[in-house]
Scaffold this active site. Structure first.
Site, PDB file in Angstrom:
ATOM      1  N   LYS A   1       0.841  -1.208   0.000  1.00 34.23           N
ATOM      2  CA  LYS A   1       0.000   0.000   0.000  1.00 34.23           C
ATOM      3  C   LYS A   1       0.872   1.253   0.000  1.00 34.23           C
ATOM      4  CE  LYS A   1      -1.653   1.594   4.088  1.00 34.23           C
ATOM      5  NZ  LYS A   1      -1.313   3.013   4.337  1.00 34.23           N
ATOM      6  N   ASN A   2       1.873   1.277   0.866  1.00 34.04           N
ATOM      7  CA  ASN A   2       2.658   2.506   1.009  1.00 34.04           C
ATOM      8  C   ASN A   2       3.576   2.766  -0.181  1.00 34.04           C
ATOM      9  OD1 ASN A   2       1.440   3.059   3.399  1.00 34.04           O
ATOM     10  ND2 ASN A   2       3.196   2.545   4.698  1.00 34.04           N
TER      11      ASN A   2
ATOM     12  N   ARG B   1      -4.316  10.310   4.959  1.00 35.37           N
ATOM     13  CA  ARG B   1      -3.294  11.336   5.052  1.00 35.37           C
ATOM     14  C   ARG B   1      -2.387  11.354   3.818  1.00 35.37           C
ATOM     15  NH1 ARG B   1      -1.928  13.622   8.915  1.00 35.37           N
ATOM     16  NH2 ARG B   1       0.178  13.460   8.101  1.00 35.37           N
TER      17      ARG B   1
ATOM     18  N   CYS C   1      -4.300  12.701  13.470  1.00 41.16           N
ATOM     19  CA  CYS C   1      -4.316  11.272  13.222  1.00 41.16           C
ATOM     20  C   CYS C   1      -4.090  10.609  14.559  1.00 41.16           C
ATOM     21  CB  CYS C   1      -3.203  10.958  12.236  1.00 41.16           C
ATOM     22  SG  CYS C   1      -2.658   9.281  12.224  1.00 41.16           S
TER      23      CYS C   1
ATOM     24  N   ARG D   1       1.555  14.374  12.921  1.00 39.19           N
ATOM     25  CA  ARG D   1       1.849  14.138  11.505  1.00 39.19           C
ATOM     26  C   ARG D   1       1.647  15.356  10.600  1.00 39.19           C
ATOM     27  NH1 ARG D   1      -0.290   8.229   9.969  1.00 39.19           N
ATOM     28  NH2 ARG D   1       1.514   8.260   8.615  1.00 39.19           N
TER      29      ARG D   1
ATOM     30  N   ASP E   1       5.888   0.836  11.608  1.00 38.72           N
ATOM     31  CA  ASP E   1       4.675   0.133  11.198  1.00 38.72           C
ATOM     32  C   ASP E   1       4.660  -1.339  11.643  1.00 38.72           C
ATOM     33  OD1 ASP E   1       3.591   2.368  10.085  1.00 38.72           O
ATOM     34  OD2 ASP E   1       3.908   1.781   7.998  1.00 38.72           O
TER      35      ASP E   1
ATOM     36  N   ARG F   1      -7.844  -0.796   5.815  1.00 45.55           N
ATOM     37  CA  ARG F   1      -7.041   0.210   5.115  1.00 45.55           C
ATOM     38  C   ARG F   1      -5.708  -0.366   4.640  1.00 45.55           C
ATOM     39  NH1 ARG F   1      -5.325   4.408   8.467  1.00 45.55           N
ATOM     40  NH2 ARG F   1      -4.165   4.879   6.594  1.00 45.55           N
TER      41      ARG F   1
HETATM   42  C1  UD1 Z   1       4.909   7.065   6.232  1.00 45.36           C
HETATM   43  C2  UD1 Z   1       4.089   5.824   6.063  1.00 45.36           C
HETATM   44  C3  UD1 Z   1       3.643   5.319   7.410  1.00 45.36           C
HETATM   45  C4  UD1 Z   1       4.867   5.099   8.287  1.00 45.36           C
HETATM   46  C5  UD1 Z   1       5.766   6.335   8.317  1.00 45.36           C
HETATM   47  C6  UD1 Z   1       7.110   5.974   8.964  1.00 45.36           C
HETATM   48  C7  UD1 Z   1       2.988   6.055   3.913  1.00 45.36           C
HETATM   49  C8  UD1 Z   1       1.718   6.340   3.179  1.00 45.36           C
HETATM   50  N1  UD1 Z   1       2.920   6.132   5.234  1.00 45.36           N
HETATM   51  O1  UD1 Z   1       4.088   8.041   6.859  1.00 45.36           O
HETATM   52  O2  UD1 Z   1       2.943   4.102   7.221  1.00 45.36           O
HETATM   53  O3  UD1 Z   1       4.416   4.855   9.597  1.00 45.36           O
HETATM   54  O4  UD1 Z   1       6.047   6.788   7.000  1.00 45.36           O
HETATM   55  O5  UD1 Z   1       8.013   7.014   8.964  1.00 45.36           O
HETATM   56  O6  UD1 Z   1       4.004   5.742   3.322  1.00 45.36           O
HETATM   57  N2  UD1 Z   1       7.071  15.007  10.187  1.00 45.36           N
HETATM   58  C9  UD1 Z   1       7.089  16.369  10.432  1.00 45.36           C
HETATM   59  N3  UD1 Z   1       6.859  17.226   9.387  1.00 45.36           N
HETATM   60  C10 UD1 Z   1       6.609  16.792   8.122  1.00 45.36           C
HETATM   61  C11 UD1 Z   1       6.587  15.410   7.874  1.00 45.36           C
HETATM   62  C12 UD1 Z   1       6.818  14.534   8.925  1.00 45.36           C
HETATM   63  O7  UD1 Z   1       7.302  16.795  11.554  1.00 45.36           O
HETATM   64  O8  UD1 Z   1       6.410  17.637   7.224  1.00 45.36           O
HETATM   65  C13 UD1 Z   1       7.315  14.054  11.294  1.00 45.36           C
HETATM   66  C14 UD1 Z   1       6.085  13.237  11.635  1.00 45.36           C
HETATM   67  O9  UD1 Z   1       5.238  13.902  12.559  1.00 45.36           O
HETATM   68  C15 UD1 Z   1       6.697  11.966  12.201  1.00 45.36           C
HETATM   69  C16 UD1 Z   1       7.997  11.813  11.394  1.00 45.36           C
HETATM   70  O10 UD1 Z   1       8.265  13.097  10.854  1.00 45.36           O
HETATM   71  O11 UD1 Z   1       7.028  12.157  13.562  1.00 45.36           O
HETATM   72  C17 UD1 Z   1       7.938  10.797  10.278  1.00 45.36           C
HETATM   73  O12 UD1 Z   1       6.833  11.071   9.460  1.00 45.36           O
HETATM   74  P1  UD1 Z   1       6.751  10.589   7.958  1.00 45.36           P
HETATM   75  O13 UD1 Z   1       7.886   9.708   7.590  1.00 45.36           O
HETATM   76  O14 UD1 Z   1       6.476  11.787   7.121  1.00 45.36           O
HETATM   77  O15 UD1 Z   1       5.463   9.693   7.995  1.00 45.36           O
HETATM   78  P2  UD1 Z   1       4.453   9.563   6.853  1.00 45.36           P
HETATM   79  O16 UD1 Z   1       5.166   9.849   5.549  1.00 45.36           O
HETATM   80  O17 UD1 Z   1       3.203  10.320   7.195  1.00 45.36           O
END
Ligand code: UD1
Length: 419
Positions: free
Chosen positions: A22-23, A93, A117, A122, A306, A398
Site C-alpha cells: 500500500k505505502n 493522510r 491522526c 503528523r 509500522d 485500510r
Molecule cells: C509514512 C508511512 C507510514 C509510516 C511512516 C514511517 C505512507 C503512506 N505512510 O508516513 O505508514 O508509519 O512513513 O516514517 O508511506 N514530520 C514532520 N513534518 C513533516 C513530515 C513529517 O514533523 O512535514 C514528522 C512526523 O510527525 C513523524 C515523522 O516526521 O514524527 C515521520 O513522518 P513521515 O515519515 O512523514 O510519515 P508519513 O510519511 O506520514
C-alpha cells in the site's frame, strides 16, 4: 458495524502470498499526475486507501481503468482540477502526496491539509518548506494548502530536518519536472521511496541516490507513460510471519523480498525463530517459546514503526522482559491498553513500553484504533485461547487485503461478522 471474530489458540502453518505494498502504491499512483501518457500499474492491492487515491485522480479528470485483478491504468492527460478537497481526502493522510505533482504540472494546487491522526500530529510542514525552496508560494486558507508557482518550480538544495517518507516522495515527484537540479538531503531511504524512484526512472526521470540519504534529481521536460510494478508489502509480510510465531507455528510468505525486512528478521532470529529465506520467500518457524528482545523504531533501515505493534504482540507471550521504544510517532501505543485487556503485562514509560512476557493471552473483545495497532490485536487474537472480537475493523481494511482469507489459509479460525 463489522467485526473480526477469532477463535484463537491454533498454531498457524502454511504459506501465504504477499500483496503489493500500500505505502508504495499510493505514491506511485500520485506519480501518474506527472506522466504524459497512460501508466499501467501492476500489483496494486485492493484497499480502501487505494480507492481513495484513484477516486481522487478520477475526480481531477484522469481516466482510471481497472483492467485486471490487481492491474490498473491511469491516464491523467485530461485532468484539469489541481485540487484535493477535504471530503475526498479526510480519510487518508497520504493524499497530500498529490501536492508536489499537481503543483509542478499545473503551476498551482489546492490540497486539503491532513487532519490529526490517532498516532500523532503528523504535520506536512517539511513538504511545504521544501516546495518554497523550489519557488512555490504557499498559504493555508480554510484548511487548504494553496500553492502557486506561476513560473514553474525550480531545483534547489533541500535538507529535511527530520526523515519523512511521504515528504521525500512528494518532493522527489515535484523535482522530476522542475527546472534544474534538486538535491534532497536527509532523505528517507525506505524501499517504497526506491520503488518510486525506479518507476519514475522507467518513465524517463533522471534520479540518482535513492536508497541513500542524498537523492539528486535532474529535472526533465516530460516523462512518458509506461508500466510500473509495486514492490511486496513488507509490513503485511511481517505481520503474517508474526502470526505464525505468536501461535507457535510455521509460516512462509511468498512473492516477497527478504531484503525488505532485514531489521525485523534480525530481531525475530534473536527471539529464537528459525528463519529461512530465498529470493522471493521468507519462512519463520517458532521456537518452543519466543525470547524477549528489545526494539526501538527508526527510519529505514532501522526497525519500522509500522511493525512496532505487531512485534509488541509477540513479546507479550515471550519469555522475559522486553523494551519496545517508539521514536517516530508520539502516540503510537494505543494497542497497549487493548493488549492489557487480553492479559498482557505492559507498563508504559514515556516512549517505551516495558513488556513482561506471560505464558498465555486470554481472548477478549477489543477495539482497533489505527491500522497497525489493529493488526497487533488480530495477532493477539489468533494466539489467545477462546473468542476474540476485534471491532472497528475498517482500520485493518485500510492496509490488509483479504486478511481473514489469508489468515484462514494458514489455519486460523477467523471470520468477519456484520452486525
Ligand atoms: C509514512 C508511512 C507510514 C509510516 C511512516 C514511517 C505512507 C503512506 N505512510 O508516513 O505508514 O508509519 O512513513 O516514517 O508511506 N514530520 C514532520 N513534518 C513533516 C513530515 C513529517 O514533523 O512535514 C514528522 C512526523 O510527525 C513523524 C515523522 O516526521 O514524527 C515521520 O513522518 P513521515 O515519515 O512523514 O510519515 P508519513 O510519511 O506520514
Amino acid at each position: 458495524m463489522e467485526s473480526i471474530v477469532i477463535q484463537g489458540g491454533i498454531p498457524l502453518q502454511g504459506s501465504v502470498e504477499s500483496s503489493g505494498a500500500k505505502n508504495a502504491a499510493l505514491p506511485l499512483l500520485a506519480a501518474a499526475i506527472l506522466a504524459d501518457g497512460p501508466v499501467t500499474f501492476h500489483r496494486i492491492p485492493h484497499l480502501n486507501d487505494i480507492s481513495t487515491m484513484t477516486n481522487l485522480l478520477a475526480w481531477q479528470g484522469a481516466d482510471v481503468t481497472y483492467d485486471d485483478q490487481d492491474r490498473l491504468t491511469i491516464d491523467t492527460r485530461a485532468a484539469n482540477k489541481p485540487e484535493a478537497p477535504y471530503e475526498m481526502v479526510k480519510t487518508m493522510r497520504a493524499s497530500s502526496l498529490v501536492l508536489g505533482p499537481l503543483l509542478v504540472r499545473f503551476g498551482e494546487a489546492r490540497v486539503s491539509l491532513p487532519g490529526g491522526c490517532a498516532i500523532g500530529a503528523r504535520p506536512i510542514d517539511l513538504h511545504l518548506k521544501a516546495l518554497e525552496v523550489m519557488g512555490a508560494e504557499i498559504s493555508v486558507e480554510h484548511g487548504d494548502v494553496i500553492a502557486k508557482a506561476p513560473n514553474g518550480l525550480h531545483g534547489g538544495r533541500i535538507f529535511f530536518d527530520q526523515v519523512t517518507v511521504t515528504g521525500t516522495e512528494n518532493i522527489l515527484m515535484a523535482a522530476v519536472l522542475a527546472k534544474g537540479e534538486t538535491v534532497l538531503e536527509n532523505a528517507a531511504r525506505e524501499p517504497e521511496v526506491v520503488n518510486l524512484a525506479d518507476s519514475l526512472r522507467a518513465l524517463g526521470a533522471k534520479i540518482e541516490g535513492d536508497g541513500t540519504d542524498t537523492i539528486t534529481i535532474q529535472g526533465v521536460e516530460r516523462i512518458s507513460g509506461g508500466d510500473i510494478f509495486t514492490i511486496a508489502d513488507r509490513i503485511e509480510t511481517a505481520t503474517y510471519l508474526a502470526a505464525g510465531l505468536i501461535t507457535g507455528g510455521d509460516v512462509t510468505v511468498s512473492k516477497t523480498d527478504p531484503k525488505l525486512l532485514d531489521a525485523f528478521l534480525a530481531r525475530v532470529k534473536e527471539a529464537g525463530a528459525i528463519v529461512e529465506t530465498g529470493d522471493d520467500f521468507i519462512r519463520c518457524a517458532a521456537p518452543k517459546r519466543l525470547q524477549a528482545v528489545n526494539i526501538h523504531t527508526m527510519p529505514h533501515p532501522g526497525f519500522p514503526t509500522d511493525l512496532q505493534a505487531q512485534f509488541m504482540a509477540m513479546m507479550c507471550v515471550a519469555e522475559g522482559t522486553s523494551l519496545v521504544s517508539e521514536t517516530i510517532f508520539e502516540n503510537r501505543f494505543m494497542h497497549v491498553q487493548e493488549l492489557v485487556r487480553m492479559g498482557a503485562d505492559i507498563q508504559l514509560d514515556g516512549h517505551t513500553a516495558v513488556i513482561k512476557g506471560v505464558e498465555k493471552l486470554s481472548a477478549a473483545p477489543v477495539m482497533a484504533t489505527d491500522l497497525r495497532a489493529s493488526a497487533s490485536l488480530v495477532l493477539a487474537g489468533v494466539a489467545a485461547q477462546g473468542e476474540t472480537v476485534v471491532s472497528r475493523v475498517y482500520h485493518i481494511d485500510r492496509g490488509y487485503e483479504r486478511i481473514e482469507e489469508k489468515m484462514r489459509s494458514l489455519g486460523a479460525n477467523i471470520e468477519r461478522h456484520y452486525i
